[in-house]
Scaffold this motif. Structure first.
Motif, PDB file in Angstrom:
ATOM      1  N   UNK A  40      -2.114   0.978  -5.749  1.00 43.32           N
ATOM      2  CA  UNK A  40      -2.178   2.255  -5.026  1.00 43.32           C
ATOM      3  C   UNK A  40      -2.181   3.444  -5.984  1.00 43.32           C
ATOM      4  N   UNK A  41      -1.608   3.266  -7.182  1.00 39.46           N
ATOM      5  CA  UNK A  41      -1.639   4.336  -8.190  1.00 39.46           C
ATOM      6  C   UNK A  41      -3.054   4.581  -8.705  1.00 39.46           C
ATOM      7  N   UNK A  42      -3.918   3.590  -8.574  1.00 39.16           N
ATOM      8  CA  UNK A  42      -5.285   3.679  -9.093  1.00 39.16           C
ATOM      9  C   UNK A  42      -6.253   4.258  -8.075  1.00 39.16           C
ATOM     10  N   UNK A  43      -5.772   4.501  -6.846  1.00 42.21           N
ATOM     11  CA  UNK A  43      -6.628   4.946  -5.746  1.00 42.21           C
ATOM     12  C   UNK A  43      -6.529   6.471  -5.600  1.00 42.21           C
ATOM     13  N   UNK A  44      -7.579   7.212  -5.958  1.00 44.90           N
ATOM     14  CA  UNK A  44      -7.507   8.682  -5.912  1.00 44.90           C
ATOM     15  C   UNK A  44      -7.173   9.242  -4.531  1.00 44.90           C
ATOM     16  N   UNK A  45      -7.585   8.536  -3.487  1.00 46.42           N
ATOM     17  CA  UNK A  45      -7.380   9.071  -2.144  1.00 46.42           C
ATOM     18  C   UNK A  45      -6.144   8.553  -1.443  1.00 46.42           C
ATOM     19  N   UNK A  46      -5.328   7.762  -2.141  1.00 48.85           N
ATOM     20  CA  UNK A  46      -4.192   7.147  -1.454  1.00 48.85           C
ATOM     21  C   UNK A  46      -3.093   8.158  -1.169  1.00 48.85           C
ATOM     22  N   UNK A  47      -2.598   8.112   0.068  1.00 50.19           N
ATOM     23  CA  UNK A  47      -1.435   8.892   0.468  1.00 50.19           C
ATOM     24  C   UNK A  47      -0.568   7.998   1.351  1.00 50.19           C
ATOM     25  N   UNK A  48       0.730   8.100   1.236  1.00 53.88           N
ATOM     26  CA  UNK A  48       1.594   7.327   2.118  1.00 53.88           C
ATOM     27  C   UNK A  48       2.479   6.365   1.351  1.00 53.88           C
ATOM     28  N   UNK A  49       3.048   5.417   2.077  1.00 51.84           N
ATOM     29  CA  UNK A  49       3.982   4.450   1.493  1.00 51.84           C
ATOM     30  C   UNK A  49       3.207   3.417   0.686  1.00 51.84           C
ATOM     31  N   UNK A  50       3.715   3.099  -0.502  1.00 50.95           N
ATOM     32  CA  UNK A  50       2.972   2.190  -1.389  1.00 50.95           C
ATOM     33  C   UNK A  50       3.171   0.715  -1.045  1.00 50.95           C
ATOM     34  N   UNK A  74     -14.866   3.728  -0.667  1.00 49.19           N
ATOM     35  CA  UNK A  74     -15.016   4.462  -1.923  1.00 49.19           C
ATOM     36  C   UNK A  74     -15.070   5.967  -1.677  1.00 49.19           C
ATOM     37  N   UNK A  75     -15.720   6.382  -0.603  1.00 44.94           N
ATOM     38  CA  UNK A  75     -15.771   7.816  -0.289  1.00 44.94           C
ATOM     39  C   UNK A  75     -14.389   8.367   0.024  1.00 44.94           C
ATOM     40  N   UNK A  76     -13.520   7.528   0.580  1.00 46.83           N
ATOM     41  CA  UNK A  76     -12.160   7.958   0.900  1.00 46.83           C
ATOM     42  C   UNK A  76     -11.207   7.830  -0.290  1.00 46.83           C
ATOM     43  N   UNK A  77     -11.741   7.399  -1.437  1.00 46.93           N
ATOM     44  CA  UNK A  77     -10.906   7.281  -2.631  1.00 46.93           C
ATOM     45  C   UNK A  77      -9.962   6.090  -2.596  1.00 46.93           C
ATOM     46  N   UNK A  78     -10.380   5.009  -1.911  1.00 45.63           N
ATOM     47  CA  UNK A  78      -9.536   3.824  -1.808  1.00 45.63           C
ATOM     48  C   UNK A  78      -9.974   2.706  -2.745  1.00 45.63           C
ATOM     49  N   UNK A  79     -10.763   3.055  -3.751  1.00 39.99           N
ATOM     50  CA  UNK A  79     -11.120   2.096  -4.785  1.00 39.99           C
ATOM     51  C   UNK A  79     -10.341   2.389  -6.057  1.00 39.99           C
ATOM     52  N   UNK A  80     -10.387   1.462  -7.000  1.00 44.47           N
ATOM     53  CA  UNK A  80      -9.658   1.632  -8.256  1.00 44.47           C
ATOM     54  C   UNK A  80     -10.427   2.545  -9.204  1.00 44.47           C
ATOM     55  N   UNK A  81      -9.724   3.457  -9.839  1.00 38.94           N
ATOM     56  CA  UNK A  81     -10.295   4.386 -10.807  1.00 38.94           C
ATOM     57  C   UNK A  81      -9.807   3.993 -12.193  1.00 38.94           C
ATOM     58  N   UNK A  82     -10.737   3.690 -13.111  1.00 39.01           N
ATOM     59  CA  UNK A  82     -10.347   3.208 -14.439  1.00 39.01           C
ATOM     60  C   UNK A  82      -9.662   4.263 -15.288  1.00 39.01           C
ATOM     61  N   UNK A  83      -9.919   5.535 -15.040  1.00 38.80           N
ATOM     62  CA  UNK A  83      -9.189   6.582 -15.761  1.00 38.80           C
ATOM     63  C   UNK A  83      -7.710   6.551 -15.374  1.00 38.80           C
ATOM     64  N   UNK A  84      -7.450   6.336 -14.092  1.00 43.46           N
ATOM     65  CA  UNK A  84      -6.066   6.213 -13.634  1.00 43.46           C
ATOM     66  C   UNK A  84      -5.425   4.939 -14.198  1.00 43.46           C
ATOM     67  N   UNK A  91       0.959  -6.258 -18.918  1.00 42.33           N
ATOM     68  CA  UNK A  91       1.804  -5.158 -19.393  1.00 42.33           C
ATOM     69  C   UNK A  91       1.997  -4.113 -18.306  1.00 42.33           C
ATOM     70  N   UNK A  92       0.927  -3.808 -17.587  1.00 43.64           N
ATOM     71  CA  UNK A  92       1.008  -2.829 -16.500  1.00 43.64           C
ATOM     72  C   UNK A  92       2.051  -3.242 -15.470  1.00 43.64           C
ATOM     73  N   UNK A  93       2.051  -4.515 -15.104  1.00 41.71           N
ATOM     74  CA  UNK A  93       2.906  -5.011 -14.036  1.00 41.71           C
ATOM     75  C   UNK A  93       4.258  -5.530 -14.532  1.00 41.71           C
ATOM     76  N   UNK A  94       4.430  -5.586 -15.856  1.00 45.40           N
ATOM     77  CA  UNK A  94       5.671  -6.115 -16.398  1.00 45.40           C
ATOM     78  C   UNK A  94       5.868  -7.588 -16.079  1.00 45.40           C
ATOM     79  N   UNK A  95       4.823  -8.386 -16.290  1.00 45.87           N
ATOM     80  CA  UNK A  95       4.858  -9.805 -15.933  1.00 45.87           C
ATOM     81  C   UNK A  95       5.539 -10.596 -17.050  1.00 45.87           C
ATOM     82  N   UNK A  96       6.659 -11.218 -16.731  1.00 45.88           N
ATOM     83  CA  UNK A  96       7.434 -11.958 -17.723  1.00 45.88           C
ATOM     84  C   UNK A  96       6.918 -13.385 -17.875  1.00 45.88           C
TER      85      UNK A  96
END
Length: 422
Positions: free
Chosen positions: A399-409, A242-252, A316-321
């Motif tokens: 990975x879009x929800x993780x504030x600290x994520x950098x790199x390949x998704x 969580x300190x590294x920003x690898x948790x999900x952020x509900x605002x994101x 809806x987020x994932x486009x699940x058919x």
């Protein structure tokens, strides 16, 4: 020539989310091993999106490492089609995977703490499934929610009060669905239950050093003390995550959801479990809501539970058919993806190799080759590949929800499975 005898390992199955792994889970793990007389614990765990339509607090690899460090031996990922779905589908997927892995027992926590009334409820629901489901659909057509409709019908059937009472608590309800899945499978897995300790599933209080996962997440959000409620090794891992920003952020999450919904109803046509009226409400709500709770409140209807709305938003987020999801649910899980194992867990897998009813997947770069080797050119190979691709999609979106994520998704291809933590 003498052959060395390999001791058989007796495994107990656990169906989990570990969001996060806490002291109550530790008690459940230890008691499950004791009650089952088991040598190995096998956890089937949800990935990045959970049964109630929420993003997990920490990514699935952190949650796996927390579980292994606390004594779980083997963690297998429950595919998204089952992990983020109603209780019957969640239970069916997990039970099928435990059956395929050859576990001997399944132990789950419940408010009842007694298997007998849960089995009575499960047996009644399975025996009269067609009639009960038709009656539920009729009541829902009149605006009643699924839980209330089912409770009313079972009350009319004259079940004992002790049995009816089990349908009022979330862990009992899940437990009943596990038992129903075992009945449908004709499974030889022995079901066990133990009383849930501490505060209830939805409660946020603390009792004797144990709080629910909901309570721990609330403490984290309010910056209140929480480390004493989580085993030491796991607490350190979660704090670092969580300190590294690898948790999900509900605002994101709200921003990502809004971006999908603002495309309009036509772009979401065919969404799993969403009729045209529900799609209209979702898209209309996105044009007005300021945050995630506000979005959910604007969609709310009498016959739609909050949990159902949350799951619809994740679809809806994932486009699940709908058509593809239905194919997944009809086929059952098509692989066993290993997220992590201790040395004991690896030993169990070694003894099961060649005997499992589903292909074992370790490293994702080799996954499609393993599926081809197992299924050949049968249609199930293609479907298994699509099931796995949906899992990769959940990781990319998470990975879009993780504030600290950098790199390949595509982290499923770069994150190694955890091994030998004990």
């Amino acid at each position: 020539m003498f052959r060395r005898r390999i001791r058989m390992l007796n495994a107990v199955g656990l169906i989990t989310e570990y969001n996060p792994f806490h002291n109550g889970h530790l008690h459940h793990l230890r008691e499950s091993l004791r009650l089952a007389g088991a040598d190995v614990s096998v956890a089937v765990m949800s990935g990045h999106f959970l049964q109630r339509g929420e993003a997990s607090l920490a990514d699935k690899w952190t949650r796996t490492r927390m579980a292994l460090a606390s004594g779980v031996d083997l963690v297998i990922e429950l595919p998204f089609a089952y992990a983020c779905n109603s209780a019957p589908h969640f239970a069916a997927g997990a039970v099928n995977m435990l059956d395929a892995l050859g576990v001997k027992s399944l132990c789950f926590g419940s408010e009842a703490g007694d298997i007998a009334p849960l089995q009575q409820a499960a047996q009644h629901l399975e025996t009269h499934r067609t009639r009960i489901e038709a009656a539920i659909r009729a009541r829902m057509g009149l605006g009643q929610s699924y839980p209330l409709a089912r409770a009313a019908i079972l009350a009319q059937d004259g079940l004992e009060d002790a049995v009816l009472e089990t349908l009022k608590s979330p862990n009992n309800i899940l437990g009943i669905e596990y038992l129903r899945a075992l009945l449908r499978n004709g499974s030889s897995i022995r079901p066990l239950t133990l009383a849930r300790l501490g505060s209830g599933y939805h409660e946020t209080g603390e009792v004797g050093g144990i709080a629910s996962a909901t309570g721990i997440r609330a403490r984290l959000a309010q910056e209140q003390p929480w480390r004493h409620l989580v085993p030491d090794a796991g607490g350190e891992m979660l704090e670092q995550c969580l300190c590294n920003g690898f948790g999900a952020d509900n605002d994101r999450l709200f921003i990502a959801l809004s971006g999908q919904l603002l495309k309009g109803e036509e772009a979401l046509a065919g969404l799993y479990q969403a009729d045209s009226g529900t799609l209209r409400r979702l898209c209309h709500a996105a044009r007005q809501a300021d945050d995630l709770p506000g979005l959910i409140d604007r969609v709310a209807q009498k016959q739609l539970t909050r949990t159902r709305i949350q799951r619809l938003l994740i679809y809806a987020l994932l486009g699940v058919e709908g058509e593809q999801m239905q194919a997944f649910l009809e086929s059952g899980p098509l692989y066993l993806r290993v997220l992590g194992a201790t040395r004991q867990g690896e030993a169990y897998l070694a003894r099961q190799r060649g005997k499992t009813e589903l292909p074992l997947l370790y490293q994702m770069p080799r996954a499609l080759k393993v599926l081809k080797g197992f299924y050949g050119d049968a249609p199930r190979r293609e479907l298994a590949g699509k099931m796995l691709e949906l899992e990769f999609r959940t990781t990319r979106f998470y990975s879009l929800l993780m504030p600290g994520f950098r790199g390949h998704r595509n982290r499923d291809f770069s994150s190694k499975w955890s091994g030998d933590l004990k």
